[in-house]
Design an enzyme around this catalytic site. Structure first.
Site, PDB file in Angstrom:
ATOM      1  N   HIS A 363       1.016  -1.349   0.088  1.00 39.04           N
ATOM      2  CA  HIS A 363      -0.029   0.143  -0.069  1.00 39.04           C
ATOM      3  C   HIS A 363       0.829   1.451   0.070  1.00 39.04           C
ATOM      4  CE1 HIS A 363      -4.103  -1.725   0.711  1.00 39.04           C
ATOM      5  NE2 HIS A 363      -3.288  -2.833   1.199  1.00 39.04           N
ATOM      6  N   LYS A 552      -8.339  13.903   4.564  1.00 39.95           N
ATOM      7  CA  LYS A 552      -7.308  12.964   4.454  1.00 39.95           C
ATOM      8  C   LYS A 552      -6.518  12.910   5.560  1.00 39.95           C
ATOM      9  CE  LYS A 552      -6.081  13.993   0.388  1.00 39.95           C
ATOM     10  NZ  LYS A 552      -6.394  12.827  -0.576  1.00 39.95           N
ATOM     11  N   ARG A 553      -5.866  11.825   6.205  1.00 39.21           N
ATOM     12  CA  ARG A 553      -4.617  11.924   7.229  1.00 39.21           C
ATOM     13  C   ARG A 553      -3.573  13.260   6.637  1.00 39.21           C
ATOM     14  NH1 ARG A 553      -4.641   8.142  11.207  1.00 39.21           N
ATOM     15  NH2 ARG A 553      -2.822   9.136  11.818  1.00 39.21           N
ATOM     16  N   LYS A 558       1.097  14.480   1.384  1.00 44.25           N
ATOM     17  CA  LYS A 558      -0.306  14.823   0.725  1.00 44.25           C
ATOM     18  C   LYS A 558      -0.587  16.279   0.727  1.00 44.25           C
ATOM     19  CE  LYS A 558      -2.139  10.747   3.273  1.00 44.25           C
ATOM     20  NZ  LYS A 558      -2.818   9.779   2.220  1.00 44.25           N
ATOM     21  N   THR A 660      -8.416   7.067  -2.056  1.00 46.08           N
ATOM     22  CA  THR A 660      -9.635   6.357  -2.147  1.00 46.08           C
ATOM     23  C   THR A 660     -10.845   7.128  -1.888  1.00 46.08           C
ATOM     24  OG1 THR A 660      -9.492   5.400  -0.006  1.00 46.08           O
ATOM     25  CG2 THR A 660      -9.476   3.827  -1.783  1.00 46.08           C
ATOM     26  N   LYS A 664     -14.559   8.568  -3.703  1.00 46.41           N
ATOM     27  CA  LYS A 664     -15.854   9.101  -3.169  1.00 46.41           C
ATOM     28  C   LYS A 664     -16.319  10.312  -3.670  1.00 46.41           C
ATOM     29  CE  LYS A 664     -14.107   6.560   0.752  1.00 46.41           C
ATOM     30  NZ  LYS A 664     -13.202   6.420   2.073  1.00 46.41           N
TER      31      LYS A 664
HETATM   32  C1  Z2T Z   1      -2.862   3.657   4.553  1.00 45.59           C
HETATM   33  O1  Z2T Z   1      -3.798   4.226   5.146  1.00 45.59           O
HETATM   34  C2  Z2T Z   1      -2.050   3.655   3.358  1.00 45.59           C
HETATM   35  C3  Z2T Z   1      -0.924   3.144   3.218  1.00 45.59           C
HETATM   36  C4  Z2T Z   1      -0.114   2.576   4.215  1.00 45.59           C
HETATM   37  O2  Z2T Z   1       1.062   1.811   3.761  1.00 45.59           O
HETATM   38  C5  Z2T Z   1      -0.793   2.574   5.439  1.00 45.59           C
HETATM   39  C6  Z2T Z   1      -1.689   2.981   5.775  1.00 45.59           C
HETATM   40 CL1  Z2T Z   1      -2.470   3.260   7.372  1.00 45.59          CL
HETATM   41  C7  Z2T Z   1       1.626   0.991   4.715  1.00 45.59           C
HETATM   42  C8  Z2T Z   1      -3.058   4.048   2.299  1.00 45.59           C
HETATM   43  C9  Z2T Z   1      -2.359   4.675   0.915  1.00 45.59           C
HETATM   44  O3  Z2T Z   1      -1.502   5.865   1.647  1.00 45.59           O
HETATM   45  C10 Z2T Z   1      -3.535   5.427   0.235  1.00 45.59           C
HETATM   46  O4  Z2T Z   1      -2.924   5.860  -1.087  1.00 45.59           O
HETATM   47  C11 Z2T Z   1      -4.295   3.849  -0.087  1.00 45.59           C
HETATM   48  O5  Z2T Z   1      -5.520   4.350  -1.179  1.00 45.59           O
HETATM   49  C12 Z2T Z   1      -4.828   3.188   0.919  1.00 45.59           C
HETATM   50  O6  Z2T Z   1      -3.699   2.841   1.745  1.00 45.59           O
HETATM   51  C13 Z2T Z   1      -5.366   1.962   0.672  1.00 45.59           C
HETATM   52  O7  Z2T Z   1      -4.525   1.250  -0.587  1.00 45.59           O
END
Ligand code: Z2T
Length: 819
Positions: A363, A552-553, A558, A660, A664
């Site tokens: 991810h 978003k976080r 970002k 994601t 949305k």
């Molecule tokens: C996370 O939310 C995502 C990646 C991570 O890598 C960890 C966390 Cl907690 C270890 C996110 C990505 O940043 C985002 O781009 C992606 O859409 C999402 O995971 C689901 O794949």
């Protein structure tokens, strides 16, 4: 004998009313007129649970009977949000349930609102797992999710004097309404001690442990209803308990303290979710969590498999284990351990089974997020697992040395145990039969960059599955007016199970009537959101302005700070020329910062300082507003998405694996201002240049600019307007807080980090220009609504149902529901 599949029963309002009043009497000893809202919520949840339990037993029998391959989705995070409306919707009882609640004298909306979010995740990764549970179940895949039953989910965010304060999220008071403890399926997980190998009476090599600690893993099952099916899957959340009772009589033997200690060590395991998104922390408690959940899970799967088949020879044919990022990687050595030590398999036979069972989803390519566990920690906490990891690592290294003809640079990069660390991603790529990224661009980067050496040896392992979202939750349920319009225009509710049917909406892209209705729906949703914000915070949003949203976080990559820079630019233009015209905007932010991420917290503070200054300046009245939405979470997103008009997806190209939230927004008719990053690339593919506001460097340009040597300071001295923006941020705003630390990071770097690591200055002008185009476009409402309609119509491919069919067809090799 097994319980046969019965057709979905259509519950009436009267039946549900009787079931609810029955629950109230039996569980709370209350009649309806004495019941509180939380009690009513719980009673409703229990009624739905009973319906789902019956379906679950039938599903279990059906799956067992068919000998079908099962999917096991292992994830340290499931960001479920609320379930009452979701379950009622999927079971087809939302309408009669709403009527039943109202007929009992309660407001259904208040009741739904009383449910706490199940916040067992940080952000995208955890929410993705939740959306996938919905789709796997709707598509009738025999699937189970596994995680930890954290007592405390993601912290609640309060803003105090402009700064983030974290509060504990104690969700289980009401949230446990959905959890069914299965005490008889408790597993035991062993930590620490010493490994002793010996030969048993049959001449088989066995392993025993001296010392160490046992922890009990107790499953708390949450049932997951699919949409329009009686298929029910389960999310199994493991709770941790000590097997040692704290017995006062031990005191005399001096064992009391040891017992208390052991109990505390056990029960802290399921205490709290680690609040880091895209960042790894090498804490020993986190490693304990990972092994605890992985070991309990695999023991539970193996136990059921053995009971059904009496052998593990066919294990890989009957199960696939999907590893959601590297957090559950220990499932690899743990399954090896069981096959070797408990089942007596040879290494090669065990390895064959394991490597045909596990698949890995990556991810992120952010280096600071890649897990590297210190060898000593693994060694002392999990001595037997360590032995197995070493063996896996040695064999892998041998294979690498042969494949790369002794090129030690490449061997080193791809080693599993190296320099005193265990590298989890490399273990996954070594052992898994499939490795996938989460968007086309991200999967390409994995092949060309992060895993290029392994790709050269085993190219067939590498796949892409572009993320998707549960479009029933994120469109139909949260935006009922848009849902109604789509149903009307596409001739029914086909799109609920066939998201591609949304395409039919495009016929109306030049239909003035439909376009104005679309505009009206957005206006009403903005109004509704504004009323909510007014009620919660007293802030009055200007609903005539564009709702421009970045939620978003909080993370530097970002680039919330780029958004801030642009707002400061607009503000300065307004100040220096009160006649400066631009399309009025309300900038909405929502973001949790990891509690230990100092820079992220400073950016939260900055947004709040800026907000206070701008919102109280008369020159901004009706033109510019900045609002930080406290405690952004699933349930807030459900209110916000339908009201959003411009979606900020502005990460540095190459850094956001997928995103994601972007999907949305698109599904709810917001237009995107964004970079060609993650799934934005595929959104652009669907939309063409004319229906999205793209800006900024492409992923390959980011790489080459950095290679050439990026000098942000040159942009600063070269552009008076940018200099003015950064100087103002450095000085700060009306509250007197200065943000020189942030601007210094951009201009000079800090603690060895490169200046402006994420290229905000390089992209600033291009971002400004894209904003200008968006603002211009908004002035022609008909054209804007046309673009909005096209965005909605072409968003079907971002439904999680499509992603799950991809996984089922290309990775899991399991059949899916035919429609
Ligand atoms: C996370 O939310 C995502 C990646 C991570 O890598 C960890 C966390 Cl907690 C270890 C996110 C990505 O940043 C985002 O781009 C992606 O859409 C999402 O995971 C689901 O794949």
């Amino acid at each position: 004998m097994f319980r046969r599949c019965v057709p979905l029963h259509n519950y009436t309002k009267t039946e549900l009313t009787n079931l609810i009043t029955g629950k109230l009497r039996r569980n709370f000893g209350r009649d309806v007129d004495e019941a509180t809202v939380p009690q009513m919520f719980k009673a409703c949840a229990m009624v739905l649970r009973d319906i789902m339990s019956a379906h679950e037993l039938e599903t279990e029998d059906r799956v067992k009977d068919s000998h079908a391959r099962q999917v096991h989705y292992l994830s340290l995070e499931f960001l479920m949000g609320r379930s009452l409306m979701k379950n009622a919707y999927n079971l087809g009882v939302l309408e009669p349930l709403t009527q039943a609640i109202e007929s009992l004298g309660f407001s259904a909306a208040d009741l739904f609102e009383a449910e706490p979010d199940a916040g067992l995740g940080n952000g995208g990764l955890g929410r993705l797992a939740a959306c996938y549970l919905d789709s796997m179940t709707t598509l009738e895949i025999p699937a189970t999710g596994y995680s930890i039953c954290y007592e405390l989910g993601i912290f609640k965010q309060k803003i105090v004097d402009g700064q983030q304060v974290e509060l504990a999220d104690n969700w289980l008071g009401l949230g446990d309404a959905w959890l069914i403890p299965k005490v008889d399926e408790t597993e035991t997980v062993h930590f620490g001690g010493k490994v002793k190998g010996y030969w048993d009476e049959n001449g088989r090599h066995r392993v025993a442990y001296e010392g160490g600690t046992d922890v009990l893993a107790i499953p708390k099952d949450m049932e997951i209803a699919g949409y329009g099916t009686d298929h029910v899957n389960v999310l199994r959340l493991w709770d941790a308990k000590s097997p040692v009772p704290v017995d006062m009589s031990l005191y005399s033997r001096g064992e009391y303290l040891k017992a208390v200690e052991q109990q505390a060590m056990a029960e802290v395991i399921a205490k709290v979710l680690y609040p880091d998104d895209n960042h790894y922390e090498g804490k020993s408690l986190r490693l304990k969590q990972q092994y605890f959940f992985v070991s309990a899970t695999i023991q539970s799967i193996v136990r059921k498999h053995r009971a059904q088949y009496g052998t593990l020879h066919n294990f890989h044919q009957k199960h696939v284990i999907q590893i959601n990022d590297t957090h559950p990687t220990l499932v690899i050595p743990e399954l090896m351990r069981i096959l070797l030590d408990e089942e007596g398999y040879t290494w090669d036979d065990a390895w064959y089974i394991v490597t045909h069972t596990v698949a890995y989803t990556n991810h992120t390519v952010m280096i600071e997020a890649l897990e590297r566990w210190p060898q000593e920690l693994v060694q002392t906490l999990l001595p037997r697992i360590w032995e197995i990891i070493i063996e896996i690592s040695n064999r892998w290294q041998q294979r690498l040395t042969e494949a790369f003809h002794g090129d030690m640079g490449r061997v080193e990069r791809n080693a599993i145990v190296w320099g005193g660390d265990v590298r989890m991603a490399n273990m996954c790529v070594c052992a898994c039969y499939a490795v996938n990224g989460v968007s086309a661009l991200h999967s390409d980067i994995l092949k060309k960059d992060l895993f290029r050496d392994i790709y050269a040896i085993t190219p067939d392992k590498f796949q892409n599955v572009t993320n998707g979202i549960d479009h029933r939750r994120w469109l139909s349920q949260c935006n009922p007016k848009l849902d109604a319009l789509i149903k009307e225009c596409t001739g029914g509710d086909d799109y609920l199970l066939q998201p591609e049917a949304m395409k039919k909406l495009e016929k109306y892209k030049d239909d003035a009537g439909v376009l104005s209705r679309l505009g009206k729906i957005k206006a009403e949703n903005k109004q509704a959101f504004a009323s909510y914000v007014a009620k919660e915070s007293g802030i009055i949003l200007n609903t005539d302005a564009i709702f421009d949203v970045q939620v978003k976080r909080l993370h530097e990559y970002k680039r919330q700070l780029l958004n801030v820079m642009h707002i400061v630019y607009l503000y300065q233009r307004l100040k220096s020329d009160p006649n400066f015209t631009f399309t009025p905007r309300v900038f909405l932010f929502g973001a949790k910062a990891a509690p230990g991420y100092y820079v992220a917290k400073e950016i939260v503070h900055l947004i709040n300082s800026l907000s206070a200054t701008i919102n109280s300046d008369p020159v901004c009245k009706d033109r510019l507003q900045v609002v930080f939405l406290e405690n952004y979470r699933v349930s807030l997103a459900e209110r916000l998405m339908p009201a959003s008009e411009l979606s900020e997806q502005i990460s540095t190209a190459g850094k956001e694996a997928s995103g994601t939230g972007n999907m949305k927004f698109m599904m709810n008719g917001a237009l995107t201002i964004g970079t060609l990053d993650g799934a934005n690339v595929e959104m652009h593919e669907q939309l063409g240049d004319e229906n999205i506001f793209l800006f900024g460097l492409k992923a390959d340009e980011v790489v080459s600019l950095k290679q050439r040597g990026y000098k942000p300071y040159e942009y600063y001295v070269g552009s008076p307007s940018m200099k003015a923006v950064l100087d103002q941020i450095s000085r700060g705003f009306n509250d007197g807080v200065s943000y020189t630390n942030l601007t210094n990071r951009l201009l000079f770097g800090q603690n060895g980090s490169a200046p402006d690591e994420y290229l905000l200055l390089a992209d600033f002008e291009s971002y400004k220009a894209a904003h200008q185009r968006a603002g211009q476009a908004y002035l022609d409402q008909k054209a804007w609504n046309r673009m909005s309609l096209i965005n909605i119509a072409r968003s079907g491919i971002f439904a999680a149902d499509r992603s799950i069919r991809d996984y089922a067809d290309n990775i899991w090799h399991v059949p899916t529901r035919e429609l």
